[in-house]
Design an enzyme around this catalytic site. Sequence first.
Site, PDB file in Angstrom:
ATOM      1  N   ARG A 104      18.610   3.771  37.051  1.00 15.05           N
ATOM      2  CA  ARG A 104      18.622   5.237  37.042  1.00 15.05           C
ATOM      3  C   ARG A 104      19.890   5.735  37.699  1.00 15.05           C
ATOM      4  O   ARG A 104      20.208   5.337  38.814  1.00 15.05           O
ATOM      5  CB  ARG A 104      17.431   5.794  37.838  1.00 15.05           C
ATOM      6  N   ASP A 200      11.714   2.362  47.023  1.00 13.61           N
ATOM      7  CA  ASP A 200      12.503   1.792  45.923  1.00 13.61           C
ATOM      8  C   ASP A 200      12.062   0.347  45.701  1.00 13.61           C
ATOM      9  O   ASP A 200      12.350  -0.538  46.515  1.00 13.61           O
ATOM     10  CB  ASP A 200      13.996   1.852  46.268  1.00 13.61           C
ATOM     11  N   ASP A 203      14.833  -2.447  45.598  1.00 19.97           N
ATOM     12  CA  ASP A 203      15.392  -2.729  46.922  1.00 19.97           C
ATOM     13  C   ASP A 203      14.397  -3.496  47.784  1.00 19.97           C
ATOM     14  O   ASP A 203      14.782  -4.390  48.546  1.00 19.97           O
ATOM     15  CB  ASP A 203      15.800  -1.426  47.623  1.00 19.97           C
TER      16      ASP A 203
HETATM   17  C1  PRP Z   1      13.379   1.992  39.174  1.00 19.44           C
HETATM   18  C2  PRP Z   1      12.089   1.396  38.664  1.00 19.44           C
HETATM   19  C3  PRP Z   1      12.055   1.859  37.228  1.00 19.44           C
HETATM   20  C4  PRP Z   1      12.683   3.229  37.330  1.00 19.44           C
HETATM   21  C5  PRP Z   1      11.566   4.234  37.311  1.00 19.44           C
HETATM   22  O1  PRP Z   1      14.457   1.244  38.792  1.00 19.44           O
HETATM   23  O2  PRP Z   1      12.024   0.001  38.789  1.00 19.44           O
HETATM   24  O3  PRP Z   1      12.793   1.057  36.345  1.00 19.44           O
HETATM   25  O4  PRP Z   1      13.372   3.295  38.581  1.00 19.44           O
HETATM   26  O5  PRP Z   1      12.076   5.520  37.284  1.00 19.44           O
HETATM   27  P1  PRP Z   1      11.958   6.478  36.023  1.00 19.44           P
HETATM   28  O6  PRP Z   1      10.550   6.394  35.557  1.00 19.44           O
HETATM   29  O7  PRP Z   1      12.314   7.822  36.604  1.00 19.44           O
HETATM   30  O8  PRP Z   1      12.944   6.038  34.999  1.00 19.44           O
HETATM   31  P2  PRP Z   1      15.954   1.548  39.289  1.00 19.44           P
HETATM   32  O9  PRP Z   1      16.637   2.450  38.323  1.00 19.44           O
HETATM   33  O10 PRP Z   1      15.923   1.984  40.716  1.00 19.44           O
HETATM   34  O11 PRP Z   1      16.653   0.155  39.129  1.00 19.44           O
HETATM   35  P3  PRP Z   1      16.378  -1.241  39.878  1.00 19.44           P
HETATM   36  O12 PRP Z   1      15.055  -1.780  39.373  1.00 19.44           O
HETATM   37  O13 PRP Z   1      17.521  -2.075  39.460  1.00 19.44           O
HETATM   38  O14 PRP Z   1      16.338  -0.986  41.359  1.00 19.44           O
HETATM   39  N1  URA Z   2      12.018   3.956  41.319  1.00 22.09           N
HETATM   40  C1  URA Z   2      11.482   3.359  42.404  1.00 22.09           C
HETATM   41  O1  URA Z   2      11.799   2.193  42.697  1.00 22.09           O
HETATM   42  N2  URA Z   2      10.623   4.075  43.155  1.00 22.09           N
HETATM   43  C2  URA Z   2      10.269   5.328  42.859  1.00 22.09           C
HETATM   44  O2  URA Z   2       9.456   5.921  43.583  1.00 22.09           O
HETATM   45  C3  URA Z   2      10.842   5.933  41.729  1.00 22.09           C
HETATM   46  C4  URA Z   2      11.709   5.221  40.976  1.00 22.09           C
END
Ligand code: PRP
Ligand code: URA
Length: 209
Positions: A104, A200, A203
Amino acid sequence: MSQLHVINHPMIQHKLTIMRKKETGSKDFRELLKEIALLMGYEVTRDLPLDTVEIETPICRTQAKQVKGRKMAIVPILRAGMGMVEGLQTLVPVAKVGHIGLYRNEETHEPVVYYCKLPEDIQDRLVIVTDPMLATGGSACDALQMLKERGCTNIRLMCLVGAPEGIERVQREHPDVDIYLAAVDECLNENAYIVPGLGDAGDRIFGTK
Ligand code: PRP
Ligand code: URA
């Protein structure tokens, strides 16, 4: 209209509560996510059709059940979706695994695609998309669209925590895709994080913050 399955089994709820606590470290977080994915997998695969086959036990010949030759693929949305793969593979060891890389944009909250590698015959498989967090629904909707462009017609979305906004968006844009969740939370905050959520997920799994 797609069905929303909220799997509120006591053991799943208990493990999820530990995951939500801010003091839970990466090792425990990962192990709990894997365990919950395995438990949720029972519900996600509950309606798989069975065949009757003839087998021989040490005692006699008999008729027994086996899952009908339905091929499956697990498709995690990178990164956090990876945390649910091993639990599902424990349940379905023959499932192939594809990867869709999305993150995101932190300002717009819109998903950005950076990777896509799927099994060649993905269109013939029951596809289980995994991602712990369903927030705005943007990432899930983009991943589902990519799979449909590859010809997939039988897709299920398995997440841990969903916000009402994300659930509604997936149901609106992908009414053919059933959603499986362990919890429906209250709302999104101004940064599009799920409230109360668990922070997150990527993370916390990988220890990057
Ligand atoms: C997080 C999570 C989803 C997304 C959800 O990923 O794992 O993929 O956000 O948010 P949304 O429904 O608003 O799209 P992130 O983009 O933080 O990436 P990551 O898994 O690499 O940390
Ligand atoms: N992605 C995450 O990892 N946590 C949230 O709460 C929303 C998006």
